[in-house]
Design a protein around this motif. Structure first.
Motif, PDB file in Angstrom:
ATOM      1  N   GLN A   1       0.842  -1.194   0.000  1.00  9.98           N
ATOM      2  CA  GLN A   1       0.000   0.000   0.000  1.00  9.98           C
ATOM      3  C   GLN A   1       0.881   1.250   0.000  1.00  9.98           C
ATOM      4  O   GLN A   1       1.953   1.260   0.607  1.00  9.98           O
ATOM      5  CB  GLN A   1      -0.909   0.035   1.230  1.00  9.98           C
ATOM      6  CG  GLN A   1      -1.931  -1.082   1.279  1.00  9.98           C
ATOM      7  CD  GLN A   1      -2.831  -0.997   2.501  1.00  9.98           C
ATOM      8  OE1 GLN A   1      -2.981  -1.970   3.228  1.00  9.98           O
ATOM      9  NE2 GLN A   1      -3.420   0.169   2.732  1.00  9.98           N
TER      10      GLN A   1
ATOM     11  N   ARG B   1       2.139   5.095   3.131  1.00 11.75           N
ATOM     12  CA  ARG B   1       1.912   4.453   4.427  1.00 11.75           C
ATOM     13  C   ARG B   1       1.299   5.442   5.429  1.00 11.75           C
ATOM     14  O   ARG B   1       0.545   5.060   6.311  1.00 11.75           O
ATOM     15  CB  ARG B   1       3.220   3.918   4.988  1.00 11.75           C
ATOM     16  CG  ARG B   1       3.795   2.754   4.204  1.00 11.75           C
ATOM     17  CD  ARG B   1       2.906   1.501   4.292  1.00 11.75           C
ATOM     18  NE  ARG B   1       2.534   1.178   5.649  1.00 11.75           N
ATOM     19  CZ  ARG B   1       3.285   0.486   6.490  1.00 11.75           C
ATOM     20  NH1 ARG B   1       4.464   0.053   6.091  1.00 11.75           N
ATOM     21  NH2 ARG B   1       2.862   0.217   7.717  1.00 11.75           N
TER      22      ARG B   1
ATOM     23  N   PHE C   1      -6.957  -0.424   5.145  1.00  8.92           N
ATOM     24  CA  PHE C   1      -6.297  -1.654   4.743  1.00  8.92           C
ATOM     25  C   PHE C   1      -6.848  -2.154   3.423  1.00  8.92           C
ATOM     26  O   PHE C   1      -8.063  -2.168   3.194  1.00  8.92           O
ATOM     27  CB  PHE C   1      -6.500  -2.753   5.791  1.00  8.92           C
ATOM     28  CG  PHE C   1      -5.717  -2.535   7.044  1.00  8.92           C
ATOM     29  CD1 PHE C   1      -6.302  -1.936   8.148  1.00  8.92           C
ATOM     30  CD2 PHE C   1      -4.386  -2.910   7.115  1.00  8.92           C
ATOM     31  CE1 PHE C   1      -5.577  -1.719   9.312  1.00  8.92           C
ATOM     32  CE2 PHE C   1      -3.652  -2.699   8.270  1.00  8.92           C
ATOM     33  CZ  PHE C   1      -4.254  -2.101   9.364  1.00  8.92           C
TER      34      PHE C   1
ATOM     35  N   PHE D   1      -3.693  -9.268   3.714  1.00  9.12           N
ATOM     36  CA  PHE D   1      -3.797  -7.834   3.978  1.00  9.12           C
ATOM     37  C   PHE D   1      -2.480  -7.109   3.750  1.00  9.12           C
ATOM     38  O   PHE D   1      -1.405  -7.630   4.011  1.00  9.12           O
ATOM     39  CB  PHE D   1      -4.249  -7.595   5.423  1.00  9.12           C
ATOM     40  CG  PHE D   1      -5.688  -7.931   5.646  1.00  9.12           C
ATOM     41  CD1 PHE D   1      -6.095  -9.235   5.873  1.00  9.12           C
ATOM     42  CD2 PHE D   1      -6.659  -6.934   5.612  1.00  9.12           C
ATOM     43  CE1 PHE D   1      -7.432  -9.551   6.059  1.00  9.12           C
ATOM     44  CE2 PHE D   1      -7.993  -7.238   5.806  1.00  9.12           C
ATOM     45  CZ  PHE D   1      -8.379  -8.548   6.022  1.00  9.12           C
ATOM     46  N   GLY D   2      -2.598  -5.873   3.297  1.00 10.13           N
ATOM     47  CA  GLY D   2      -1.462  -4.977   3.234  1.00 10.13           C
ATOM     48  C   GLY D   2      -1.147  -4.406   4.603  1.00 10.13           C
ATOM     49  O   GLY D   2      -1.866  -4.659   5.578  1.00 10.13           O
ATOM     50  N   PRO D   3      -0.093  -3.600   4.699  1.00  4.32           N
ATOM     51  CA  PRO D   3       0.361  -3.071   5.990  1.00  4.32           C
ATOM     52  C   PRO D   3      -0.463  -1.909   6.508  1.00  4.32           C
ATOM     53  O   PRO D   3      -0.305  -1.507   7.652  1.00  4.32           O
ATOM     54  CB  PRO D   3       1.792  -2.628   5.696  1.00  4.32           C
ATOM     55  CG  PRO D   3       1.767  -2.286   4.250  1.00  4.32           C
ATOM     56  CD  PRO D   3       0.833  -3.251   3.614  1.00  4.32           C
ATOM     57  N   GLY D   4      -1.329  -1.347   5.668  1.00  2.16           N
ATOM     58  CA  GLY D   4      -2.185  -0.260   6.116  1.00  2.16           C
ATOM     59  C   GLY D   4      -1.647   1.122   5.755  1.00  2.16           C
ATOM     60  O   GLY D   4      -0.449   1.323   5.576  1.00  2.16           O
TER      61      GLY D   4
ATOM     62  N   GLN E   1      -3.052  -8.998  14.520  1.00  3.68           N
ATOM     63  CA  GLN E   1      -2.456  -7.754  14.035  1.00  3.68           C
ATOM     64  C   GLN E   1      -1.397  -7.304  15.010  1.00  3.68           C
ATOM     65  O   GLN E   1      -1.708  -6.889  16.135  1.00  3.68           O
ATOM     66  CB  GLN E   1      -3.526  -6.674  13.863  1.00  3.68           C
ATOM     67  CG  GLN E   1      -2.986  -5.386  13.275  1.00  3.68           C
ATOM     68  CD  GLN E   1      -4.059  -4.328  13.132  1.00  3.68           C
ATOM     69  OE1 GLN E   1      -5.029  -4.298  13.886  1.00  3.68           O
ATOM     70  NE2 GLN E   1      -3.899  -3.460  12.157  1.00  3.68           N
TER      71      GLN E   1
ATOM     72  N   GLN F   1       1.201  -3.147  11.750  1.00  5.56           N
ATOM     73  CA  GLN F   1       1.226  -4.102  10.654  1.00  5.56           C
ATOM     74  C   GLN F   1      -0.180  -4.438  10.192  1.00  5.56           C
ATOM     75  O   GLN F   1      -1.168  -4.112  10.859  1.00  5.56           O
ATOM     76  CB  GLN F   1       1.950  -5.383  11.075  1.00  5.56           C
ATOM     77  CG  GLN F   1       3.422  -5.202  11.391  1.00  5.56           C
ATOM     78  CD  GLN F   1       4.109  -6.525  11.644  1.00  5.56           C
ATOM     79  OE1 GLN F   1       3.706  -7.571  11.117  1.00  5.56           O
ATOM     80  NE2 GLN F   1       5.170  -6.502  12.436  1.00  5.56           N
ATOM     81  N   GLY F   2      -0.263  -5.086   9.062  1.00  8.46           N
ATOM     82  CA  GLY F   2      -1.546  -5.598   8.574  1.00  8.46           C
ATOM     83  C   GLY F   2      -1.953  -6.847   9.324  1.00  8.46           C
ATOM     84  O   GLY F   2      -1.255  -7.322  10.216  1.00  8.46           O
ATOM     85  N   LEU F   3      -3.099  -7.391   8.957  1.00  9.76           N
ATOM     86  CA  LEU F   3      -3.620  -8.581   9.613  1.00  9.76           C
ATOM     87  C   LEU F   3      -3.013  -9.833   8.989  1.00  9.76           C
ATOM     88  O   LEU F   3      -2.856  -9.921   7.775  1.00  9.76           O
ATOM     89  CB  LEU F   3      -5.143  -8.638   9.490  1.00  9.76           C
ATOM     90  CG  LEU F   3      -5.941  -7.783  10.458  1.00  9.76           C
ATOM     91  CD1 LEU F   3      -5.809  -6.309  10.130  1.00  9.76           C
ATOM     92  CD2 LEU F   3      -7.406  -8.194  10.440  1.00  9.76           C
TER      93      LEU F   3
END
Lengths: 113, 117
Positions: A6, A9, A90, A104-107, B38, B42-44
């Motif tokens: 993503q 960040r 996310f 999932f991406g890191p957000g 999580q 970080q992401g899930l």
């Protein structure tokens, strides 16, 4: 394992401005998703896509648009950002119409002032 | 309608102690259940998933979960926690293909686990 990235960040935006959040996945998954995470709510689905050119509304789509120009890329667009859209966003991808594992991406942390 | 309830917003345990994180679900169809973790910033990440069969499913890092249809529960357990297990844990429900819901996931609010030395 699927790789979902993503960008940016972290993002600070002004009220009324346009914000674009980008997501890229490299495992050729058909399905992609955008969620937001707020304290006490877990993750909530904003938009999703089942392939290039498609976008569908999730549970909380108001104020957001999505774009899926290719298999790999899925963007979330805030045309007129508001402070209530301050959140962590996310992106996720998955490869089955039915029950699949979402990766999932890191957000992205978005702050709208 | 689907829903997931994690009744404990925060759980604190000592390192080496056993752990149970509770999850209750409501689903009109066959439930497909997941636990995600999580870590900070970080992401899930997927810990484990249950689709059918043996109600006790094993996951990564020594985690397991037990599905109970009669209790509508899917509790997460670990025999001995480590400080590195400190994170937020989400119980997640999918109605799956036959529901027509396109694998939409319903998340619980999460349980923040703190492991003390």
């Amino acid at each position: 394992e699927a790789a979902v990235t993503q960008s940016p960040r972290n993002k600070v935006a002004v009220t009324g401005g346009k914000v674009t959040l980008s997501c890229n996945q490299t495992n050729n998954h058909n399905n992609m998703y955008w969620y937001r995470q707020d304290t006490g709510h877990g993750l909530r689905l904003i938009h999703y896509s089942y392939g290039a050119g498609s976008t569908e509304k999730g549970d909380i789509p108001d104020g957001y648009k999505a774009s899926r120009p290719s298999q790999e890329n899925f963007s979330l667009i805030l045309e007129l950002a508001t402070p209530s859209q301050t959140s962590v966003y996310f992106c996720a991808s998955g490869d089955n119409w039915g029950v699949d594992t979402q990766y999932f991406g890191p957000g992205t942390r978005l702050l709208v002032l | 309608a689907q829903s997931v309830t994690q009744p404990d917003a925060r759980v604190t345990v000592s390192e080496g102690a056993s752990l149970q994180l509770r999850c209750k679900y409501s689903s009109s169809g066959t439930p497909y259940l997941f636990w995600y973790v999580q870590y900070p910033r970080q992401g899930l990440q997927l810990l484990l998933k249950y689709y059918s069969g043996d109600p006790v499913v094993q996951g990564v890092n020594g985690f397991e979960a037990e599905f109970s249809k009669s209790n509508s529960s899917f509790h997460l357990r670990k025999a001995s926690v480590h400080w590195s297990d400190s994170a937020v844990y989400f119980c997640v429900l999918s109605a799956g293909l036959l529901s027509g819901s396109f694998n939409k996931l319903t998340f619980g609010a999460g349980t923040r686990l703190a492991v003390c030395p």
